[in-house]
Design a protein around this motif. Structure first.
Motif, mmCIF file in Angstrom:
data_model
loop_
_atom_site.group_PDB
_atom_site.id
_atom_site.type_symbol
_atom_site.label_atom_id
_atom_site.label_comp_id
_atom_site.label_asym_id
_atom_site.label_seq_id
_atom_site.Cartn_x
_atom_site.Cartn_y
_atom_site.Cartn_z
ATOM 1 N N GLY A 9 0.828 -1.199 0.000
ATOM 2 C CA GLY A 9 0.000 0.000 0.000
ATOM 3 C C GLY A 9 0.855 1.239 0.000
ATOM 4 O O GLY A 9 2.063 1.190 -0.278
ATOM 5 N N PHE A 10 0.202 2.333 0.316
ATOM 6 C CA PHE A 10 0.843 3.639 0.333
ATOM 7 C C PHE A 10 0.988 4.086 1.781
ATOM 8 O O PHE A 10 0.021 4.063 2.542
ATOM 9 C CB PHE A 10 -0.013 4.632 -0.457
ATOM 10 N N VAL A 11 2.199 4.487 2.154
ATOM 11 C CA VAL A 11 2.435 4.888 3.534
ATOM 12 C C VAL A 11 3.441 6.033 3.567
ATOM 13 O O VAL A 11 4.287 6.148 2.661
ATOM 14 C CB VAL A 11 2.940 3.678 4.362
ATOM 15 N N TYR A 112 9.511 -20.928 -6.783
ATOM 16 C CA TYR A 112 8.121 -20.498 -6.921
ATOM 17 C C TYR A 112 7.974 -19.063 -6.435
ATOM 18 O O TYR A 112 8.505 -18.696 -5.377
ATOM 19 C CB TYR A 112 7.212 -21.429 -6.107
ATOM 20 N N TRP A 113 7.208 -18.282 -7.210
ATOM 21 C CA TRP A 113 7.085 -16.854 -6.944
ATOM 22 C C TRP A 113 5.626 -16.428 -6.914
ATOM 23 O O TRP A 113 4.804 -16.916 -7.700
ATOM 24 C CB TRP A 113 7.815 -16.060 -8.024
ATOM 25 N N GLY A 114 5.353 -15.472 -6.030
ATOM 26 C CA GLY A 114 4.044 -14.839 -6.012
ATOM 27 C C GLY A 114 4.006 -13.702 -7.009
ATOM 28 O O GLY A 114 5.001 -13.391 -7.670
ATOM 29 N N GLN A 115 2.880 -13.039 -7.085
ATOM 30 C CA GLN A 115 2.658 -12.026 -8.113
ATOM 31 C C GLN A 115 3.194 -10.656 -7.736
ATOM 32 O O GLN A 115 3.297 -9.794 -8.601
ATOM 33 C CB GLN A 115 1.156 -11.905 -8.423
ATOM 34 N N GLY A 116 3.551 -10.424 -6.503
ATOM 35 C CA GLY A 116 4.081 -9.138 -6.088
ATOM 36 C C GLY A 116 3.012 -8.217 -5.535
ATOM 37 O O GLY A 116 1.851 -8.265 -5.942
ATOM 38 N N THR A 117 3.423 -7.377 -4.614
ATOM 39 C CA THR A 117 2.544 -6.376 -4.036
ATOM 40 C C THR A 117 3.319 -5.053 -3.933
ATOM 41 O O THR A 117 4.473 -5.040 -3.510
ATOM 42 C CB THR A 117 1.996 -6.834 -2.673
#
Length: 123
Positions: A9-11, A112-117
């Protein structure tokens, strides 16, 4: 094999975020999980990792501000990020694998990799 990263998110600078990496039990069990990040125009870099034994390891420059943990009952790994700085802005990825000790900070050791955040820290 799927990993689902979330929590970005934005912080503002000085703030905190907690990222989550959820996966299936078959992936979670016996695997090390690492967090990596990639800022625009830069290579993907290691952030933190946790082994199945729950031993943790960090990028030297981030140790002290970031804490990685895992909840075996939820098949989830967390990355608590405190005192965030604008230079922490990046897409954060979680990855799973069985790296040998000397390669545990190497992104090529994770299968194995996730999609990123996305994490965005404003000054």
């Amino acid at each position: 094999v799927q990993l689902q990263a979330s929590g970005g998110g934005f912080v503002q600078a000085g703030g905190s975020l907690r990222l989550s990496c959820a996966t299936s039990r078959s992936t979670f069990r016996g695997y090390s999980v690492g967090w990596f990040r990639q800022a625009p125009g830069r290579e993907r870099e290691f952030v933190a990792g946790i082994m199945w034994s729950s031993a943790t390891f960090y990028a030297d420059l981030l140790k002290g501000r970031f804490v990685i943990s895992r909840d075996n009952t939820r098949n989830t790994v967390y990355l608590q990020m405190d005192n965030l700085k604008p230079e922490d802005t990046a897409v954060y990825y979680c990855a799973a694998g069985t790296p040998i000790h000397s390669s545990r900070r190497n992104r090529n050791a994770y299968n194995y990799w996730g999609q990123g955040t996305q994490v965005t820290v404003s000054s």
